[in-house]
Design a protein around this motif. Sequence first.
Motif, PDB file in Angstrom:
ATOM      1  N   ASN A   3       0.966  -1.193   0.017  1.00 21.56           N
ATOM      2  CA  ASN A   3      -0.069   0.057   0.034  1.00 21.56           C
ATOM      3  C   ASN A   3       0.683   1.285  -0.144  1.00 21.56           C
ATOM      4  O   ASN A   3       0.628   2.276  -0.605  1.00 21.56           O
ATOM      5  N   ARG A  49       2.234   1.650  -3.487  1.00 21.91           N
ATOM      6  CA  ARG A  49       1.276   2.100  -4.310  1.00 21.91           C
ATOM      7  C   ARG A  49       1.019   3.742  -4.090  1.00 21.91           C
ATOM      8  O   ARG A  49       0.827   4.573  -5.049  1.00 21.91           O
ATOM      9  N   SER A  50       0.695   4.055  -2.797  1.00 21.93           N
ATOM     10  CA  SER A  50       0.680   5.337  -2.448  1.00 21.93           C
ATOM     11  C   SER A  50       1.769   6.416  -2.868  1.00 21.93           C
ATOM     12  O   SER A  50       1.282   7.311  -3.572  1.00 21.93           O
ATOM     13  N   LEU A  93       1.778   6.786  -6.795  1.00 20.22           N
ATOM     14  CA  LEU A  93       0.637   7.493  -7.129  1.00 20.22           C
ATOM     15  C   LEU A  93       0.990   9.099  -7.102  1.00 20.22           C
ATOM     16  O   LEU A  93       0.390   9.827  -7.866  1.00 20.22           O
ATOM     17  N   LYS A 105      -0.257  -5.244  -3.950  1.00 13.63           N
ATOM     18  CA  LYS A 105      -1.398  -6.040  -3.181  1.00 13.63           C
ATOM     19  C   LYS A 105      -1.044  -6.950  -2.285  1.00 13.63           C
ATOM     20  O   LYS A 105      -1.794  -7.454  -1.325  1.00 13.63           O
ATOM     21  N   GLU A 122      -9.927   1.777   5.273  1.00 15.40           N
ATOM     22  CA  GLU A 122     -10.770   2.428   4.530  1.00 15.40           C
ATOM     23  C   GLU A 122     -10.077   3.734   4.185  1.00 15.40           C
ATOM     24  O   GLU A 122      -9.995   3.911   2.835  1.00 15.40           O
ATOM     25  N   THR A 136      -7.243   3.291   1.664  1.00 16.01           N
ATOM     26  CA  THR A 136      -7.674   2.742   0.556  1.00 16.01           C
ATOM     27  C   THR A 136      -8.176   3.841  -0.342  1.00 16.01           C
ATOM     28  O   THR A 136      -7.763   3.945  -1.524  1.00 16.01           O
ATOM     29  N   PHE A 137      -8.933   4.806   0.270  1.00 18.17           N
ATOM     30  CA  PHE A 137      -9.476   5.844  -0.416  1.00 18.17           C
ATOM     31  C   PHE A 137      -8.326   6.840  -0.876  1.00 18.17           C
ATOM     32  O   PHE A 137      -8.270   7.319  -2.151  1.00 18.17           O
ATOM     33  N   SER A 193      -6.398   5.727  -3.876  1.00 22.84           N
ATOM     34  CA  SER A 193      -7.300   5.577  -5.244  1.00 22.84           C
ATOM     35  C   SER A 193      -7.027   6.719  -6.264  1.00 22.84           C
ATOM     36  O   SER A 193      -6.563   7.856  -5.719  1.00 22.84           O
ATOM     37  N   ASN A 194      -7.389   6.686  -7.262  1.00 16.86           N
ATOM     38  CA  ASN A 194      -7.358   7.691  -8.246  1.00 16.86           C
ATOM     39  C   ASN A 194      -7.959   8.942  -7.695  1.00 16.86           C
ATOM     40  O   ASN A 194      -7.672  10.122  -7.958  1.00 16.86           O
ATOM     41  N   GLU A 195      -9.228   8.866  -7.304  1.00 19.05           N
ATOM     42  CA  GLU A 195     -10.200   9.923  -6.773  1.00 19.05           C
ATOM     43  C   GLU A 195      -9.174  10.479  -5.592  1.00 19.05           C
ATOM     44  O   GLU A 195      -9.575  11.769  -5.413  1.00 19.05           O
ATOM     45  N   GLY A 196      -8.940   9.663  -4.834  1.00 24.53           N
ATOM     46  CA  GLY A 196      -8.245  10.053  -3.477  1.00 24.53           C
ATOM     47  C   GLY A 196      -6.916  11.038  -3.912  1.00 24.53           C
ATOM     48  O   GLY A 196      -6.856  12.104  -3.383  1.00 24.53           O
TER      49      GLY A 196
END
Length: 147
Positions: free
Chosen positions: A15, A18-19, A22, A47, A89, A92-93, A96-99
Amino acid sequence: MTKGTPHQIDIHVGNRLRSRRLVLGLSQEKLGDSLGITFQQIQKYEKGTNRVSASKLQAASEVLRVPISYFFEDHDVSAPDGLVREADEIGTFLISNEGVSLNRAFASIKNKRVRQTIITLAKALADADDTVAQAADAKRDSPSAPL
């Protein structure tokens, strides 16, 4: 933990990988190329399916311009289960692309009053959404009126 289930720390490291990827706007393919591996391997790392070796973690920290300790920050194994779930949670947000888009846009707003107004608006929208959902649940759960 059962056989075949990723270990909690591997998921956390993935995570964090990934963070940071991004935040820097890197694709899985671009990061994979920088590390000499495929984008599929990056997916598995993110993952937690595959563990990141020490040498790849060192290389990733250099490419992503963070210390190795970054990948282990905010990992609290002693936190109560509910708190961990809420943090997961939110995390995860945030990754995300939106986050990422929302955070970048929000961080670019310089006026503190405008930022506070946006927070107030978001809270009001969340409350309104909860009210609509509760009304829908109540309507669904109540017995229908006789005809």
